[in-house]
Scaffold this motif. Structure first.
Motif, mmCIF file in Angstrom:
data_model
loop_
_atom_site.group_PDB
_atom_site.id
_atom_site.type_symbol
_atom_site.label_atom_id
_atom_site.label_comp_id
_atom_site.label_asym_id
_atom_site.label_seq_id
_atom_site.Cartn_x
_atom_site.Cartn_y
_atom_site.Cartn_z
ATOM 1 N N ASN A 53 -6.264 1.370 -2.898
ATOM 2 C CA ASN A 53 -4.327 0.531 -3.417
ATOM 3 C C ASN A 53 -4.441 -0.629 -2.933
ATOM 4 N N VAL A 55 -9.105 -1.089 -8.025
ATOM 5 C CA VAL A 55 -7.554 -1.087 -7.657
ATOM 6 C C VAL A 55 -7.029 -0.096 -8.298
ATOM 7 N N HIS A 102 0.410 -1.230 0.472
ATOM 8 C CA HIS A 102 -0.649 -0.158 0.042
ATOM 9 C C HIS A 102 1.149 1.125 0.213
ATOM 10 N N ASP A 126 -10.251 -8.007 2.007
ATOM 11 C CA ASP A 126 -11.429 -6.139 1.603
ATOM 12 C C ASP A 126 -12.341 -7.096 0.610
ATOM 13 N N GLU A 160 -5.978 -4.814 -1.940
ATOM 14 C CA GLU A 160 -6.364 -5.490 -2.713
ATOM 15 C C GLU A 160 -6.227 -6.643 -2.678
ATOM 16 N N SER A 161 -6.468 -7.165 -0.923
ATOM 17 C CA SER A 161 -6.259 -8.685 -0.286
ATOM 18 C C SER A 161 -8.027 -9.085 -0.812
ATOM 19 N N ARG A 189 2.653 1.634 -2.962
ATOM 20 C CA ARG A 189 1.350 1.769 -4.598
ATOM 21 C C ARG A 189 0.744 3.517 -4.025
#
Lengths: 279, 123
Positions: free
Chosen positions: B83, B103, A62, B89, B85-86, A65
């Motif tokens: 951001n 994402v 995170h 989630d 992307e699990s 990104r």
């Protein structure tokens, strides 16, 4: 216990001293219990390592990104507006945002590098006599801008002009920076961040106090762990890496010092660290 | 003019995506944290909400849960733009009623705008 009694009665039927069989059984059962306990602890530790690793990948991906997307979308925006001729101010604003996000990436990468280097003993070899007052002054100077922007007043309570410690100036500065920065960003708006230094015959204690929300009980035992970010911190300060306090603690310990804190929910936190002095 | 509430703490994204949407003729209302996002959603009743997940004050999933549990906001389509992307989630967001889950790193700005237009048409 049941197996001991069982073997005691079986032993009583066939041999003269059944208590020996019962004792041996008890011994084997205890040994098996210890082995099972050790295996279960190891599995728990492995699960913990795995959880930390997953959390690490989540945070790092995170954190890496977010600025990368910001840079890419800013460039796309600037490119899409080429025909319309953006004003110089507008262009500069976007170039500024690209620069700011590149710096954010650099900060994260340097934190990751510091963490990696902390495992290397040679990283701590370059030590010298350092006046810790100079370090405090430099850190305050570096964070004047952030404190003003966050509406935080910095208060210093330092009497001495010279307090020498033996250490690596750069690393000690990094350690104080990490603690000091937290005391600004986790402070309440309009609050105070206070830094004080107390001198004892053989060591100094530095205290950095904030008036923020305090550390929730559930987070306290984890806060010095690598990549730990409390749910509260994760939601209120979205830019953190969860590496600051881990780095600060590792540096202080490598200098023969200790680090601890006192916190009260709703009232704030004081981080303390001590370092041995030299005459 | 259709109203879009953009709940996002990244100033750059507010400016780039928000700027383009304004150019396209949408009225963009910005919120930089979950708390103000929730109160603005109730106040302005937008036609669409673009919601980040990692937000100051209230996490995006909590914001979504609140939006979908309130009578006045539960029918507003919500696009998650994050951001993270699990699978957990994504699953949780869709389960709570998000229209779509994007994402950021996987999309160009133009592609995101297409998804927004599509969500507005579908209501």
């Amino acid at each position: 216990m049941a197996s001991c009694l069982f073997f005691y009665f079986i032993g009583g039927t066939y041999i003269k001293k059944p208590e020996i069989i019962a004792l041996i059984t008890l011994g084997i059962a205890s040994l098996l219990f210890i082995i099972a306990f050790a295996v279960s602890r190891s599995l728990e530790r492995l699960a913990e390592v795995n959880r930390n690793k997953t959390e690490f990948i989540k945070i790092v991906s995170h954190q890496l990104r977010a600025p990368l997307t910001n840079i890419r979308w800013s460039i796309e925006f600037l490119m899409s507006r080429r025909k319309d001729k953006l004003s110089v101010e507008k262009e500069n604003e976007y170039f500024g945002l690209i620069k700011e996000n590149s710096e954010r990436l650099e900060n994260l990468l340097s934190d990751l590098l510091i963490v990696d280097r902390l495992r290397d003993e040679s990283f701590f070899r370059y030590k010298d006599t350092v006046n810790f007052i100079d370090i405090i002054k430099e850190v305050i100077k570096d964070y004047q801008f952030l404190s003003k922007a966050s509406n935080i007043e910095i208060v210093t309570k330092i009497i001495d002009q010279t307090v020498n410690v033996y250490g690596n100036k750069l690393l000690l500065e990094i350690a104080l920076e990490k603690i000091f920065k937290n005391a600004i960003i986790f402070n309440k708006s309009g609050g105070k961040t206070e830094i004080s230094l107390t001198r004892y015959p053989r060591y100094i204690t530095v205290a950095v106090k904030d008036e923020g929300p305090g550390i929730p009980k559930s987070d306290r035992k984890y806060i010095f762990q690598r990549f730990f970010r409390g749910p509260k911190a994760f939601h209120t300060q979205t830019q953190g890496t969860g590496l600051g306090l881990y780095i600060a603690r590792a540096i202080i310990l490598k200098h023969g010092g200790t680090i601890w804190y006192r916190t009260k929910e709703g009232q704030g936190t004081v981080f303390y660290f001590s370092l041995p002095t030299i005459k | 003019m259709e109203k879009i509430l953009f709940i996002e703490d990244e100033a750059v994204l507010q400016k780039s995506l928000g700027g383009i949407l304004t150019d396209k003729g949408y009225e963009v209302i910005s919120a930089v944290d979950g708390e103000s996002g929730l109160s603005l959603a109730k106040e302005v009743k937008p036609d669409l909400i673009i919601l980040d997940l990692i937000l100051p004050r209230i996490h995006g999933l909590k914001v979504l849960e609140n939006l979908k549990s309130e009578e006045e906001t539960k029918r507003i389509p919500v696009i998650i733009l994050t951001n993270l992307e699990s699978a957990g989630d994504v699953e949780k967001a869709l389960e709570l009623g998000a229209t779509t889950y994007l994402v950021k790193a996987n999309y160009d700005l133009d592609e995101v705008i297409d998804k927004i237009n599509k969500a507005l048409i579908q209501g």
